[in-house]
Design an enzyme around this catalytic site. Structure first.
Site, short mmCIF file in Angstrom:
data_model
loop_
_atom_site.label_atom_id
_atom_site.label_comp_id
_atom_site.label_asym_id
_atom_site.label_seq_id
_atom_site.Cartn_x
_atom_site.Cartn_y
_atom_site.Cartn_z
N GLY A 1 0.83 -1.20 0.00
CA GLY A 1 0.00 0.00 0.00
C GLY A 1 0.86 1.25 0.00
N CYS A 2 0.22 2.39 -0.26
CA CYS A 2 0.97 3.65 -0.37
C CYS A 2 1.52 4.10 0.98
CB CYS A 2 0.10 4.73 -1.00
SG CYS A 2 -1.58 4.82 -0.34
N TYR A 3 0.67 4.15 2.00
CA TYR A 3 1.17 4.54 3.32
C TYR A 3 2.28 3.60 3.81
CZ TYR A 3 -2.67 7.92 4.09
OH TYR A 3 -3.54 8.99 4.01
N THR B 1 4.38 1.88 2.15
CA THR B 1 5.62 2.12 1.40
C THR B 1 6.38 3.31 1.96
OG1 THR B 1 4.75 1.13 -0.64
CG2 THR B 1 6.56 2.71 -0.87
N SER B 2 5.67 4.42 2.14
CA SER B 2 6.33 5.64 2.61
C SER B 2 6.86 5.51 4.03
CB SER B 2 5.37 6.83 2.52
OG SER B 2 4.31 6.71 3.46
#
Length: 403
Positions: free
Chosen positions: A206-208, A210-211
């Site tokens: 997911g995006c969160y 990953t960051s």
């Protein structure tokens, strides 16, 4: 057609093209025509003027995009436009079946691709690998029915959590493909590169997560930060909520404000904790609050951590520098430079940096990505490159858009 010393060539506006030669036509001051010969790179990127369905079919890997009418699906199509080895031969979109990609996404109108079809009508006989961009909860059954020889990168959450009971707890339904879940590799590229290379099914992060994991995993593995009191304040552009029509995502609901949501219940929490627990070989629990920002794309995670005894900010910085010194897409900025979402927009980069907190012994880490690229479709392409034996940066060297 006309004949010259270079052979038979055809005119294309102000330029004449012949294989790898470009002959530009100009006029000098007295009106006479001048022809300037120069070489042109022979890669497909530099031959975009000649893109056709035939060229796509001649590329070495035939790609299916399932769920091409969503944001992540359209980003896959955009990124693949310049990929020298991957050509799209199948696109599905149940609600847009029969339509062209250009009619659904006008910015892709120049892409000469097959019309979208319903998933039930999809023919996989001309497909080598699939990007699955379907909603959570629907992907498991579909992937179960795909030909066994396909390489698959799944951009939904359906295979990210190894514990199927945890999946049911957070996603509200039983996991319908437990055998496939055992096979799936979690695809945080820079962390699991070797496993991804040999995988058939990759669960794209997911995006969160990953960051958040990219800066924290190296620090946890090096025992530089405490596992307690990790606080994450994360903010995302509205595209992270998907393309479906939702009242909460209307312009008047989003504009001129910041909206916290999923407080203590966001579905990315178990994914974040799974990755950090793997890095520490012990259970890690975090405090995570996401926020929706009035922008189309972009994501920033501001992370507050407690340093281990005797550890300094310089130690954190040096560990991140060493961890990512050979990585294309993870960039540790110069000391003191603040990462901004606008500086990674449209790219597969993650910019990060670490700062001392005013509270002794604590540090602040800032990480930014484009949620649709490094947080989704770009990382998916990075993973499939590895799975197919290509350099992982192939087709991904788009520079960020600014302004």
């Amino acid at each position: 057609m006309s004949s010259t010393a270079f052979g038979s060539i055809s005119l294309d506006g102000g330029c004449i093209w012949k294989n790898e030669l470009k002959i530009s036509k100009f006029r000098n001051r007295d009106g006479r025509k001048l022809f300037v010969r120069s070489s042109v790179a022979s890669s497909p990127q530099s031959l975009q003027f000649a893109k056709t369905k035939t060229e796509n079919s001649e590329k070495s890997v035939r790609i299916g995009v399932l769920g091409a009418s969503g944001y992540t699906g359209s980003e896959i199509v955009r990124l693949l436009a310049n990929h020298p080895q991957f050509g799209i031969t199948l696109m599905t979109a149940d609600r847009k079946a029969g339509q062209s990609i250009g009619s659904v996404f006008p910015h892709l109108i120049k892409q000469d691709l097959p019309d979208m079809v319903a998933i039930k009508d999809a023919d996989f006989s001309n497909v080598d690998a699939v990007f699955c961009c379907l909603p959570h909860g629907t992907t498991q059954e579909i992937i179960k029915g795909l030909p066994k020889g396909l390489k698959i990168v799944d951009l939904s959450a359906d295979f990210r959590l190894r514990n199927i009971n945890e999946y049911e707890e957070w996603y509200g339904q039983p996991h319908s493909a437990p055998d496939l879940q055992k096979e799936a590799i979690y695809g945080l590229t820079e962390v699991s590169r070797k496993e991804i290379q040999n995988a058939r099914l990759v669960a794209n992060p997911g995006c969160y997560p990953t960051s958040i994991q990219l800066p924290l995993v190296p620090l946890i593995k090096a025992n530089l930060i405490e596992l307690r009191n990790i606080i994450i304040d994360a903010k995302s552009g509205v595209s992270g909520a998907g393309r479906g029509a939702k009242e909460a995502n209307l312009y008047t609901e989003i504009a001129e404000g910041i909206h916290s949501y999923g407080i203590t219940t966001h579905r990315h929490v178990p994914e974040i904790e799974q990755g950090l627990s793997d890095a520490s070989n012990s259970k890690v629990t975090v405090s995570f609050t996401p926020h929706l920002m009035p922008m189309s794309r972009g994501m920033q995670s501001t992370i507050y951590v407690e340093m281990a005894p005797g550890v300094t900010i310089e130690d954190l910085y040096q560990q991140l520098s060493i961890s990512y010194e050979d990585d294309e897409f993870v960039v540790l900025l110069e000391k003191g430079a603040v990462p901004h979402t606008r500086n990674v927009r449209g790219s597969n980069y993650c910019f990060m940096n670490v700062f001392p907190d005013r509270i002794p012994g604590r540090a602040i880490i800032i990480s930014v990505i484009d949620n649709l690229v490094k947080g989704a479709s770009g990382q998916a392409l990075q993973n499939l490159n590895l799975m197919m034996g290509f350099p992982e940066n192939m087709g991904l060297l788009y520079q960020p858009l600014f302004p």
